[in-house]
Design a protein around this motif. Structure first.
Motif, PDB file in Angstrom:
ATOM      1  N   PRO A   1      -4.562  19.216  -2.757  1.00 15.67           N
ATOM      2  CA  PRO A   1      -5.212  18.349  -1.764  1.00 15.67           C
ATOM      3  C   PRO A   1      -5.077  16.867  -2.080  1.00 15.67           C
ATOM      4  CG  PRO A   1      -6.842  19.538  -3.055  1.00 15.67           C
ATOM      5  CD  PRO A   1      -5.522  20.165  -3.344  1.00 15.67           C
ATOM      6  N   PHE A   2      -5.131  16.508  -3.355  1.00 16.41           N
ATOM      7  CA  PHE A   2      -4.984  15.103  -3.723  1.00 16.41           C
ATOM      8  C   PHE A   2      -3.587  14.603  -3.400  1.00 16.41           C
ATOM      9  CE2 PHE A   2      -3.839  11.742  -6.719  1.00 16.41           C
ATOM     10  CZ  PHE A   2      -4.873  10.842  -6.513  1.00 16.41           C
ATOM     11  N   LEU A   3      -2.580  15.392  -3.743  1.00 13.28           N
ATOM     12  CA  LEU A   3      -1.201  15.006  -3.469  1.00 13.28           C
ATOM     13  C   LEU A   3      -0.956  14.887  -1.969  1.00 13.28           C
ATOM     14  CD1 LEU A   3       0.454  17.279  -6.158  1.00 13.28           C
ATOM     15  CD2 LEU A   3       0.440  14.786  -6.177  1.00 13.28           C
ATOM     16  N   LEU A   4      -1.497  15.807  -1.204  1.00 15.30           N
ATOM     17  CA  LEU A   4      -1.323  15.749   0.246  1.00 15.30           C
ATOM     18  C   LEU A   4      -2.026  14.534   0.842  1.00 15.30           C
ATOM     19  CD1 LEU A   4      -1.656  19.499   1.304  1.00 15.30           C
ATOM     20  CD2 LEU A   4       0.413  18.105   1.230  1.00 15.30           C
ATOM     21  N   ALA A   5      -3.155  14.143   0.241  1.00 13.07           N
ATOM     22  CA  ALA A   5      -3.853  12.944   0.727  1.00 13.07           C
ATOM     23  C   ALA A   5      -2.958  11.720   0.589  1.00 13.07           C
ATOM     24  CB  ALA A   5      -5.153  12.750  -0.047  1.00 13.07           C
ATOM     25  N   LEU A   6      -2.243  11.618  -0.525  1.00  9.35           N
ATOM     26  CA  LEU A   6      -1.322  10.495  -0.726  1.00  9.35           C
ATOM     27  C   LEU A   6      -0.118  10.592   0.204  1.00  9.35           C
ATOM     28  CD1 LEU A   6      -1.457  10.252  -4.615  1.00  9.35           C
ATOM     29  CD2 LEU A   6      -2.180   8.481  -3.004  1.00  9.35           C
ATOM     30  N   VAL A   7       0.392  11.801   0.416  1.00 13.09           N
ATOM     31  CA  VAL A   7       1.511  12.008   1.341  1.00 13.09           C
ATOM     32  C   VAL A   7       1.134  11.528   2.736  1.00 13.09           C
ATOM     33  CG1 VAL A   7       2.843  13.779   2.560  1.00 13.09           C
ATOM     34  CG2 VAL A   7       2.609  13.898   0.093  1.00 13.09           C
ATOM     35  N   VAL A   8      -0.035  11.925   3.189  1.00 13.88           N
ATOM     36  CA  VAL A   8      -0.509  11.551   4.518  1.00 13.88           C
ATOM     37  C   VAL A   8      -0.634  10.038   4.641  1.00 13.88           C
ATOM     38  CG1 VAL A   8      -2.573  11.584   5.985  1.00 13.88           C
ATOM     39  CG2 VAL A   8      -1.664  13.723   5.061  1.00 13.88           C
ATOM     40  N   LEU A   9      -1.194   9.392   3.625  1.00 13.90           N
ATOM     41  CA  LEU A   9      -1.361   7.937   3.661  1.00 13.90           C
ATOM     42  C   LEU A   9      -0.006   7.232   3.738  1.00 13.90           C
ATOM     43  CD1 LEU A   9      -2.928   5.334   3.465  1.00 13.90           C
ATOM     44  CD2 LEU A   9      -3.138   5.691   0.997  1.00 13.90           C
ATOM     45  N   ALA A  10       0.926   7.630   2.893  1.00 13.28           N
ATOM     46  CA  ALA A  10       2.254   7.002   2.895  1.00 13.28           C
ATOM     47  C   ALA A  10       2.955   7.222   4.230  1.00 13.28           C
ATOM     48  CB  ALA A  10       3.095   7.566   1.751  1.00 13.28           C
ATOM     49  N   ALA A  11       2.847   8.422   4.779  1.00 11.60           N
ATOM     50  CA  ALA A  11       3.491   8.736   6.060  1.00 11.60           C
ATOM     51  C   ALA A  11       2.901   7.893   7.187  1.00 11.60           C
ATOM     52  CB  ALA A  11       3.336  10.220   6.375  1.00 11.60           C
ATOM     53  N   ALA A  12       1.584   7.707   7.175  1.00 10.25           N
ATOM     54  CA  ALA A  12       0.944   6.907   8.218  1.00 10.25           C
ATOM     55  C   ALA A  12       1.414   5.458   8.168  1.00 10.25           C
ATOM     56  CB  ALA A  12      -0.574   6.976   8.066  1.00 10.25           C
ATOM     57  N   LEU A  13       1.601   4.929   6.976  1.00 10.46           N
ATOM     58  CA  LEU A  13       2.072   3.552   6.847  1.00 10.46           C
ATOM     59  C   LEU A  13       3.520   3.417   7.298  1.00 10.46           C
ATOM     60  CD1 LEU A  13       0.355   2.623   3.477  1.00 10.46           C
ATOM     61  CD2 LEU A  13      -0.227   1.782   5.753  1.00 10.46           C
ATOM     62  N   VAL A  14       4.310   4.467   7.109  1.00  8.79           N
ATOM     63  CA  VAL A  14       5.676   4.472   7.650  1.00  8.79           C
ATOM     64  C   VAL A  14       5.629   4.353   9.168  1.00  8.79           C
ATOM     65  CG1 VAL A  14       7.732   5.899   8.005  1.00  8.79           C
ATOM     66  CG2 VAL A  14       6.707   5.729   5.728  1.00  8.79           C
TER      67      VAL A  14
ATOM     68  N   SER B   1       0.832  -1.210   0.000  1.00  7.33           N
ATOM     69  CA  SER B   1       0.000   0.000   0.000  1.00  7.33           C
ATOM     70  C   SER B   1       0.863   1.254   0.000  1.00  7.33           C
ATOM     71  CB  SER B   1      -0.922  -0.006   1.225  1.00  7.33           C
ATOM     72  OG  SER B   1      -1.796  -1.110   1.199  1.00  7.33           O
ATOM     73  N   ARG B   2       1.934   1.223   0.759  1.00  6.79           N
ATOM     74  CA  ARG B   2       2.851   2.373   0.771  1.00  6.79           C
ATOM     75  C   ARG B   2       3.473   2.562  -0.605  1.00  6.79           C
ATOM     76  NH1 ARG B   2       8.091   1.903   4.457  1.00  6.79           N
ATOM     77  NH2 ARG B   2       8.383   0.246   2.912  1.00  6.79           N
ATOM     78  N   TYR B   3       3.845   1.458  -1.245  1.00  2.91           N
ATOM     79  CA  TYR B   3       4.405   1.550  -2.597  1.00  2.91           C
ATOM     80  C   TYR B   3       3.404   2.187  -3.560  1.00  2.91           C
ATOM     81  CZ  TYR B   3       4.868  -0.007  -7.395  1.00  2.91           C
ATOM     82  OH  TYR B   3       4.870  -0.045  -8.757  1.00  2.91           O
ATOM     83  N   VAL B   4       2.160   1.719  -3.543  1.00  2.83           N
ATOM     84  CA  VAL B   4       1.140   2.264  -4.442  1.00  2.83           C
ATOM     85  C   VAL B   4       0.923   3.748  -4.161  1.00  2.83           C
ATOM     86  CG1 VAL B   4      -1.292   2.152  -5.113  1.00  2.83           C
ATOM     87  CG2 VAL B   4      -0.004   0.041  -4.769  1.00  2.83           C
ATOM     88  N   ALA B   5       0.897   4.122  -2.883  1.00  2.53           N
ATOM     89  CA  ALA B   5       0.696   5.528  -2.521  1.00  2.53           C
ATOM     90  C   ALA B   5       1.846   6.396  -3.017  1.00  2.53           C
ATOM     91  CB  ALA B   5       0.536   5.667  -1.011  1.00  2.53           C
ATOM     92  N   VAL B   6       3.069   5.941  -2.818  1.00  2.00           N
ATOM     93  CA  VAL B   6       4.243   6.725  -3.236  1.00  2.00           C
ATOM     94  C   VAL B   6       4.334   6.791  -4.757  1.00  2.00           C
ATOM     95  CG1 VAL B   6       6.763   6.822  -3.225  1.00  2.00           C
ATOM     96  CG2 VAL B   6       5.520   6.302  -1.118  1.00  2.00           C
ATOM     97  N   ALA B   7       4.119   5.657  -5.434  1.00  2.00           N
ATOM     98  CA  ALA B   7       4.155   5.650  -6.894  1.00  2.00           C
ATOM     99  C   ALA B   7       3.029   6.512  -7.463  1.00  2.00           C
ATOM    100  CB  ALA B   7       4.038   4.219  -7.420  1.00  2.00           C
ATOM    101  N   GLY B   8       1.859   6.418  -6.861  1.00  2.00           N
ATOM    102  CA  GLY B   8       0.743   7.259  -7.301  1.00  2.00           C
ATOM    103  C   GLY B   8       1.020   8.725  -7.069  1.00  2.00           C
ATOM    104  N   LEU B   9       1.691   9.028  -5.959  1.00  2.00           N
ATOM    105  CA  LEU B   9       2.082  10.407  -5.670  1.00  2.00           C
ATOM    106  C   LEU B   9       3.010  10.939  -6.763  1.00  2.00           C
ATOM    107  CD1 LEU B   9       2.305  12.858  -3.720  1.00  2.00           C
ATOM    108  CD2 LEU B   9       4.180  11.642  -2.592  1.00  2.00           C
ATOM    109  N   ALA B  10       3.974  10.135  -7.172  1.00  2.00           N
ATOM    110  CA  ALA B  10       4.902  10.550  -8.228  1.00  2.00           C
ATOM    111  C   ALA B  10       4.155  10.797  -9.542  1.00  2.00           C
ATOM    112  CB  ALA B  10       5.976   9.491  -8.423  1.00  2.00           C
TER     113      ALA B  10
END
Length: 348
Positions: free
Chosen positions: A186-199, A167-176
């Motif tokens: 807002p969309f980019l920040l939503a992905l940032v928040v998700l990836a950070a939470a999984l970290v 899930s973190r991979y998909v979030a980071v790749a989707g962010l890129a």
């Protein structure tokens, strides 16, 4: 591509550590709650673990992400993100309850389908407006994608760290992808928040897991990622193909396994350990090695993502090719076949 979007970067610099710490702390709190309330999964024949482990840790990252998304949605006036946060959060609560007091599968499926219909309607309404039968078809397709994603991520949460890492991979790749194609702040920040939470969550879930995320976390991840993918996919041609390719390994393993089990007349809602990733884990006697294999295998699909984004006439050929490879890998790893590697044992 539309050009690199960087307006989100200043916000990400302080949101990443804040959300990561919140998820880490939240998971610690959920572990304490699980231990005190006896919310513990015992080793069993259909599982891939060898010691009693608390469950429900997914709420440790769901709660901070939900509140962060609501805050982002309010500040940037994004009602679709707000609805995504609230609806996916409600599904996470249902999953958490299901972990503690079993809810009938058909009730969960109906609730997921209703939630999916709501989010799909809101996304497509904002993007296109009502367009008759064609509009209804888009909604049905998006709702199916949301519902299947929620369930397949739940199916794929069977060994330490795999679901959260993928899930973190998909979030980071989707962010890129979104940043390079001019995605909104807002969309980019939503992905940032998700990836950070999984970290923040992963230290509790990798190698000798101290807590499992449970249905509340896994179904939320599948639903939330699919909702974000659809939101981005309606923005530019080619993005749907790119987002579909990112989780190809997960989709292929879950789908091949379900089809094989259904063909044999098995109850597909019943726990088992016949997924490709579980078979590989028994053969290698390691959960960590399987996670690394999946993360490395994702690189096989980078060329397909590039074609989807940069060569429009070939985007669906690239998507089909990626899924052809993913399905072949799942079949080669005997997804859906019981007893592969039995007796070898599984190291956590």
């Amino acid at each position: 591509m539309s050009g690199l979007e960087t307006a989100w970067l200043p916000y990400a610099l302080w949101m990443v550590p804040l959300v990561a710490v919140a998820a880490f702390t939240g998971t610690w709190l959920m572990r304490r709650v699980a231990l005190r309330s006896g919310h513990i999964v015992q080793p069993h024949a259909r599982g891939s673990h060898i010691r009693p482990t608390p469950v429900g840790g997914g709420m440790g990252f769901v709660v901070p992400v939900t509140f962060a998304w609501m805050g982002i949605a309010i500040v940037w006036d994004d009602y679709v993100l707000l609805a995504t946060a609230m609806v996916s959060g409600a599904l996470a609560v249902m999953g958490y309850i299901d972990d503690r007091r079993r809810i009938e599968p058909w009730i969960r499926l109906v609730a997921q389908a209703a939630a999916a219909a709501i989010i799909a309607t809101l996304i497509l309404w904002r993007a296109r407006g009502p367009q008759g039968i064609e509009y209804a078809g888009y909604i049905a397709g998006a709702a199916f994608m949301l519902t299947w994603s929620a369930n397949l991520f739940n199916f794929m949460d069977g060994i330490n760290g795999l679901c959260a890492s993928e899930s973190r991979y998909v979030a980071v790749a989707g962010l890129a992808i979104a940043a390079l194609t001019g995605g909104s702040t807002p969309f980019l920040l939503a992905l940032v928040v998700l990836a950070a939470a999984l970290v923040g969550f992963l230290p509790w879930n990798v190698r000798h897991a101290k807590i499992f995320m449970g249905d509340g976390g896994s179904t939320w991840l599948g639903f939330a990622l699919a909702a974000l993918a659809i939101q981005d996919a309606v923005r530019l041609p080619g993005l749907l193909s790119a987002w579909l390719i990112l989780p190809a390994l997960f989709v292929a393993d879950a789908t091949v396994c379900v089809i094989r089990r259904a063909y044999r007349g098995e109850n597909i809602t019943q726990a088992h350990r016949a997924h490709a990733y579980q078979n590989i884990a028994r053969r290698l006697q390691s959960h960590g090695k399987v996670v690394l294999i999946f993360l490395a295998a994702n690189l096989l699909f980078v060329p397909a993502v590039y074609v989807a984004l940069e060569m429009p006439p070939y985007r669906w050929i690239a998507t089909l090719a990626a899924y052809g490879v993913a399905v072949a890998l799942a079949v080669a790893a005997r997804s859906g076949v019981h007893g592969v590697g039995e007796g070898a044992g599984v190291a956590k």
